[in-house]
Motif scaffolding. Structure first.
Motif, PDB file in Angstrom:
ATOM      1  N   PHE A 176       0.636  -1.239  -0.048  1.00 34.30           N
ATOM      2  CA  PHE A 176      -0.157   0.187   0.152  1.00 34.30           C
ATOM      3  C   PHE A 176       0.840   1.177   0.029  1.00 34.30           C
ATOM      4  N   THR A 177       0.486   1.985  -0.838  1.00 34.27           N
ATOM      5  CA  THR A 177       1.220   3.563  -0.686  1.00 34.27           C
ATOM      6  C   THR A 177       0.107   4.643  -1.027  1.00 34.27           C
ATOM      7  N   ASN A 178       0.083   5.620  -0.191  1.00 33.45           N
ATOM      8  CA  ASN A 178      -0.636   6.749  -0.744  1.00 33.45           C
ATOM      9  C   ASN A 178       0.315   8.010  -1.173  1.00 33.45           C
ATOM     10  N   MET A 179       1.526   7.945  -1.376  1.00 37.03           N
ATOM     11  CA  MET A 179       2.486   9.026  -1.617  1.00 37.03           C
ATOM     12  C   MET A 179       1.951   9.284  -2.958  1.00 37.03           C
ATOM     13  N   LEU A 180       2.369  10.522  -3.212  1.00 41.79           N
ATOM     14  CA  LEU A 180       1.752  11.382  -4.589  1.00 41.79           C
ATOM     15  C   LEU A 180       2.965  11.822  -5.410  1.00 41.79           C
ATOM     16  N   ARG A 181       2.821  12.171  -6.651  1.00 41.22           N
ATOM     17  CA  ARG A 181       4.023  12.427  -7.572  1.00 41.22           C
ATOM     18  C   ARG A 181       4.285  13.827  -7.155  1.00 41.22           C
ATOM     19  N   ASP A 182       3.481  15.150  -6.973  1.00 39.65           N
ATOM     20  CA  ASP A 182       4.025  16.255  -6.671  1.00 39.65           C
ATOM     21  C   ASP A 182       2.732  16.985  -5.974  1.00 39.65           C
TER      22      ASP A 182
ATOM     23  N   ALA B 135       7.113   4.599  -7.144  1.00 40.56           N
ATOM     24  CA  ALA B 135       8.164   5.626  -7.338  1.00 40.56           C
ATOM     25  C   ALA B 135       7.755   7.198  -6.741  1.00 40.56           C
ATOM     26  N   TYR B 136       6.613   6.997  -6.546  1.00 40.60           N
ATOM     27  CA  TYR B 136       6.312   8.457  -5.935  1.00 40.60           C
ATOM     28  C   TYR B 136       7.065   8.419  -4.390  1.00 40.60           C
TER      29      TYR B 136
END
Length: 180
Positions: A47-53, A170-171
């Motif tokens: 699980f990830t909820n990292m974003l691009r920008d 990758a975010y």
């Protein structure tokens, strides 16, 4: 020079109405944002909820505050009783995902927020309208209040081969850490 008196021939009506007056609208669900870390991002094995920008973050916030929350508030009674049919992206979290939601919640907030003892009063919900963004929240049946716990930007909690992106791991952008 004396001032002229103006005679007003229009009768005043004291019956002004607003059909959207907050005191006369039907009761609805309340969103309580008191868990301040609900915008934090995490990266875990599945699980990830990292974003691009920050631009992607802004797009998701617009979707959240102009579509998801108003739609859920306006239609809560229907969603609560008939979610599968009219609002298929709004439902309680399935039993097989509760442990994962507990772990993500603990990582984000530093504590468990759902107690097994109050299982009848508190449920995890996923709220979404379309696209990928989902709000994972804790619903308190007793006071009809929804507490957002975290955002599942990429629909990772219930992944779909047709809709999930391959490059999200990758975010590395977390808006909470950038702006807090």
């Amino acid at each position: 020079m004396a001032k002229k008196k103006v005679k007003n021939t229009t009768t005043v009506s004291s019956k002004v109405s607003n059909p959207n007056h907050p005191l006369t609208t039907k009761p609805t669900i309340t969103f309580d944002f008191s868990y301040s870390g609900w915008l934090k991002s995490v990266k875990r094995r599945e699980f990830t909820n990292m974003l691009r920008d920050d631009s992607q973050f802004a797009e998701f916030l617009i979707q959240l505050f102009t579509k998801i929350i108003p739609t859920v508030q306006y239609n809560w009674n229907t969603i609560k009783t008939n979610a599968k049919y009219q609002f298929p992206h709004c439902h309680t979290i399935s039993q097989d995902k509760i442990s994962e939601v507990d772990q993500i919640t603990y990582e984000i907030h530093g504590k468990a927020l759902r107690d097994e003892m109050f299982n009848d009063e508190l449920n995890y919900w996923q709220l979404g309208i379309s696209q990928s963004l989902r709000v994972i929240a804790l619903y308190n049946h007793y006071n009809n209040t929804m507490y957002p716990l975290f955002l599942d930007y990429h629909h990772e909690l219930h992944p779909s081969i047709n809709h999930n992106q391959d490059d999200i791991y990758a975010y590395n952008y977390c808006p909470y850490h950038k702006f807090s």
